[in-house]
Write a protein that holds these residues in place. Structure first.
Motif, PDB file in Angstrom:
ATOM      1  N   ARG A 146     -37.791  -4.019 -73.140  1.00 53.35           N
ATOM      2  CA  ARG A 146     -39.292  -3.282 -73.900  1.00 53.35           C
ATOM      3  C   ARG A 146     -39.906  -3.421 -72.399  1.00 53.35           C
ATOM      4  NH1 ARG A 146     -36.352  -2.555 -77.231  1.00 53.35           N
ATOM      5  NH2 ARG A 146     -36.179  -3.477 -79.082  1.00 53.35           N
ATOM      6  N   MET A 147     -40.850  -2.400 -72.231  1.00 53.71           N
ATOM      7  CA  MET A 147     -41.724  -2.259 -70.885  1.00 53.71           C
ATOM      8  C   MET A 147     -42.493  -3.170 -70.755  1.00 53.71           C
ATOM      9  SD  MET A 147     -41.950   1.827 -71.390  1.00 53.71           S
ATOM     10  CE  MET A 147     -40.629   2.443 -71.631  1.00 53.71           C
ATOM     11  N   ASP A 148     -43.556  -3.219 -72.022  1.00 53.27           N
ATOM     12  CA  ASP A 148     -44.372  -4.516 -72.162  1.00 53.27           C
ATOM     13  C   ASP A 148     -44.339  -4.682 -74.267  1.00 53.27           C
ATOM     14  OD1 ASP A 148     -46.326  -2.142 -73.954  1.00 53.27           O
ATOM     15  OD2 ASP A 148     -45.991  -1.635 -70.964  1.00 53.27           O
ATOM     16  N   GLY A 149     -45.298  -4.768 -74.299  1.00 56.67           N
ATOM     17  CA  GLY A 149     -45.112  -5.653 -76.561  1.00 56.67           C
ATOM     18  C   GLY A 149     -45.530  -7.191 -76.257  1.00 56.67           C
ATOM     19  N   MET A 150     -45.633  -6.939 -77.788  1.00 60.30           N
ATOM     20  CA  MET A 150     -45.750  -9.339 -78.433  1.00 60.30           C
ATOM     21  C   MET A 150     -45.404  -9.154 -79.423  1.00 60.30           C
ATOM     22  SD  MET A 150     -50.024  -9.039 -79.340  1.00 60.30           S
ATOM     23  CE  MET A 150     -49.784  -8.367 -81.564  1.00 60.30           C
TER      24      MET A 150
ATOM     25  N   ILE B 196     -43.246  -5.953 -80.607  1.00 58.56           N
ATOM     26  CA  ILE B 196     -43.250  -4.378 -81.107  1.00 58.56           C
ATOM     27  C   ILE B 196     -44.111  -4.048 -80.192  1.00 58.56           C
ATOM     28  CG2 ILE B 196     -45.951  -5.440 -81.322  1.00 58.56           C
ATOM     29  CD1 ILE B 196     -46.824  -2.423 -83.151  1.00 58.56           C
ATOM     30  N   GLY B 197     -43.608  -2.995 -78.629  1.00 58.88           N
ATOM     31  CA  GLY B 197     -44.230  -2.142 -78.334  1.00 58.88           C
ATOM     32  C   GLY B 197     -42.967  -1.292 -77.385  1.00 58.88           C
ATOM     33  N   PRO B 198     -42.959  -0.290 -76.642  1.00 56.13           N
ATOM     34  CA  PRO B 198     -42.480   0.545 -76.360  1.00 56.13           C
ATOM     35  C   PRO B 198     -41.220   0.264 -75.745  1.00 56.13           C
ATOM     36  CG  PRO B 198     -44.094   0.543 -74.716  1.00 56.13           C
ATOM     37  CD  PRO B 198     -44.165  -0.481 -75.818  1.00 56.13           C
ATOM     38  N   SER B 199     -39.873   0.267 -75.933  1.00 61.09           N
ATOM     39  CA  SER B 199     -38.571   0.562 -75.267  1.00 61.09           C
ATOM     40  C   SER B 199     -38.623   1.082 -73.424  1.00 61.09           C
ATOM     41  CB  SER B 199     -37.345   0.811 -76.275  1.00 61.09           C
ATOM     42  OG  SER B 199     -37.236   2.402 -76.609  1.00 61.09           O
ATOM     43  N   SER B 200     -37.745   0.522 -73.149  1.00 58.00           N
ATOM     44  CA  SER B 200     -37.350   0.566 -71.603  1.00 58.00           C
ATOM     45  C   SER B 200     -35.479   1.190 -72.104  1.00 58.00           C
ATOM     46  CB  SER B 200     -37.428   0.371 -70.868  1.00 58.00           C
ATOM     47  OG  SER B 200     -37.212   0.558 -69.677  1.00 58.00           O
ATOM     48  N   ARG B 201     -34.796   2.093 -72.056  1.00 54.43           N
ATOM     49  CA  ARG B 201     -34.002   2.312 -71.910  1.00 54.43           C
ATOM     50  C   ARG B 201     -33.023   1.424 -73.302  1.00 54.43           C
ATOM     51  NH1 ARG B 201     -34.514   3.753 -67.088  1.00 54.43           N
ATOM     52  NH2 ARG B 201     -33.291   3.907 -65.194  1.00 54.43           N
TER      53      ARG B 201
ATOM     54  N   TYR C 239     -41.169   4.250 -79.302  1.00 59.17           N
ATOM     55  CA  TYR C 239     -42.109   2.576 -79.977  1.00 59.17           C
ATOM     56  C   TYR C 239     -41.196   2.262 -81.180  1.00 59.17           C
ATOM     57  CZ  TYR C 239     -46.685   0.726 -79.552  1.00 59.17           C
ATOM     58  OH  TYR C 239     -47.306  -1.036 -80.114  1.00 59.17           O
ATOM     59  N   MET C 240     -41.087   0.885 -80.080  1.00 60.63           N
ATOM     60  CA  MET C 240     -40.063  -0.341 -81.687  1.00 60.63           C
ATOM     61  C   MET C 240     -41.100  -0.933 -81.747  1.00 60.63           C
ATOM     62  SD  MET C 240     -37.020   1.481 -81.541  1.00 60.63           S
ATOM     63  CE  MET C 240     -36.203  -0.039 -82.778  1.00 60.63           C
TER      64      MET C 240
END
Length: 346
Positions: free
Chosen positions: A144-148, A135-140, A122-123
Motif C-alpha cells: 500500500r502506497m498510503d492508506g487508512m 482503504i488505499g492505493p496498492s503498490s506492487r 485502489y484497494m
C-alpha cells in the motif's frame, strides 16, 4: 498528456481468497506483463530465497503469506516469481519524491514517482481471517502506497535513500503491515522498530486521537519525531541522507510556508494538488512526478484521492463501506503531463 485509470477493487474474505482473485486478474492484466518486461530490461539486484521470505512473513504477517500463495495459484505463476514481482521483501525500490502534511484532523500526501511503476489499483479490503480492514492505493499489488484502516490509523511514506541496503521489508509492504496490524500510532511505532528495513524511508502516521509522528527508519536505526511536514530527507538521522537534498528541502520549505493556509482538509488538498503552488510535480521522467494526491480523515473515516493535478477529489466514506455498503464506481480517472503509461495500461 495522457489519461490514466485506477481500478477500484473491493473485497471481503480471507487473504488466500483475495490473493487468488488478484492472481486471476493479473493473468489478463498488463501489470504482470509490465513486471516481466521490466526484469528483461533490468536484472534484479537481489535474489529471492523463498524460505527466508516465508520465515520473515510468518514472523510478522503470516496472513499476507497466504495472499502470495493465492496469487501464485490464481495466476499460475511460480511462487518465486510472485515474491520477485509483488513480495515486498528484499525488493529494491527506485528513487522517488513524495510530500506529506499532517494535522490533528487529516493527513494529506502527494505520491511522486514514475508512472510505469504505478499499479492503477485502489484497494478496499476487509479480511475475514484476521487483520484490519484497509482503504488505499496498492503498490506492487500486495503493498500500500498510503492508506487508512478501520480504526482510523492513516499512513504515508517518503523515500530517503537506497544505499547500504540490508535484508528486510520495503516501504509499501511495511505500510500494508502497519495498516492491517495496528490500531494506533503507538502500536505502529513499535512495529516499525521491530521490523527489518531494506531501505531508508520516513513513515508519517496519524490516528483518531490526533496523535501524529514522523518515523525515520533505516536498516541501521529507527527514530521518532513530531512535525507536521515531511519530504525526502531525514532531520534526525542526517548521516543517512543523500548528498543532494536541495529539491527535497525546497519542497519542505514550501510546505512550511503554506501550512498556515492549509488548516482545513479542503484547502490542504487543493494546495497539494495545485500545479502552481510548488508542491505538485510534473517531473515524471526523473521518477518524481505526482501521480496522485490523497487525504485521510481518521475521525470521519473518509479517504480522498485524485489522479493528476488541478483535480477535484473523489471522497470515499469508509465507515459506510465497513457497514456493508459497497462503493458504486469501479474506476478513477485523471490526466498526467507525460507520455509514460502506468502499469495497468497496454
Amino acid at each position: 498528456m495522457i489519461t490514466i485509470q485506477s481500478d477500484l477493487r473491493q473485497f471481503r474474505g480471507t487473504h488466500y481468497e483475495l490473493g487468488y482473485r488478484q492472481g486471476e486478474e493479473l493473468s489478463d492484466s498488463p501489470i504482470l506483463k509490465t513486471r516481466h518486461k521490466y526484469w528483461k530490461l533490468k536484472r534484479p539486484r537481489f535474489n529471492i530465497d523463498v524460505q527466508e521470505a516465508k520465515s520473515a512473513f510468518l514472523q510478522f504477517a503470516p496472513k499476507i503469506w497466504d495472499e502470495f500463495e493465492g496469487i501464485s495459484d490464481g495466476s499460475k505463476q511460480p511462487l518465486e516469481n510472485i515474491l520477485r514481482d509483488f513480495g515486498g521483501y528484499r525488493m529494491e525500490p527506485e528513487r522517488s519524491g513524495c510530500s506529506v502534511f499532517v494535522q490533528d484532523e487529516f493527513l494529506v500526501r502527494n505520491y511522486d514517482f514514475q508512472p510505469v511503476t504505478y499499479d492503477g489499483r485502489y484497494m478496499v479490503y476487509q479480511p475475514t481471517d484476521g487483520g484490519l480492514a484497509v482503504i488505499g492505493p496498492s503498490s506492487r499489488v500486495t503493498g500500500r502506497m498510503d492508506g487508512m484502516n478501520e480504526y482510523g490509523l492513516a499512513i504515508g511514506y517518503n523515500f530517503t535513500h537506497r544505499k547500504k541496503t540490508k535484508d528486510g521489508f520495503v516501504c509499501y509492504m511495511i505500510s500494508r503491515m502497519i495498516l492491517e496490524l495496528c490500531e494506533n500510532v503507538d502500536q505502529a511505532v513499535q512495529l516499525i522498530k521491530e521490523l527489518p528495513h531494506r531501505n531508508a524511508f520516513s513513515y508519517i502516521l496519524l490516528d483518531q486521537t490526533g496523535e501524529h509522528y514522523i518515523i525515520e527508519a533505516s536498516p541501521r536505526d529507527v527514530t521518532v519525531r513530531q512535525a507536521s511536514e515531511c519530504t525526502n530527507h531525514f532531520l534526525t538521522q542526517e548521516k543517512e541522507n543523500r548528498h543532494h537534498i536541495k529539491e527535497s528541502q525546497t519542497r519542505l520549505d514550501k510546505i512550511s510556508e503554506l501550512k498556515s493556509s492549509m488548516l482545513s482538509p479542503e484547502k490542504a488538498f487543493e494546495t497539494f494538488n495545485a500545479k502552481d503552488k510548488g508542491i505538485f510535480s510534473d517531473n515524471y521522467k526523473s521518477w518524481s512526478g505526482t501521480i496522485h494526491t490523497s487525504l485521510y480523515q481518521p475521525r470521519a473515516l473518509k479517504a480522498w484521492i485524485s489522479l493528476g493535478g488541478n483535480q477535484q477529489p473523489e471522497v470515499f466514506d469508509f465507515q459506510q463501506w465497513l457497514k456493508g455498503n459497497d462503493f458504486q464506481q469501479s474506476t478513477l480517472t485523471g490526466k498526467l503531463e507525460t507520455d509514460i503509461p502506468i502499469a495497468n495500461m497496454e
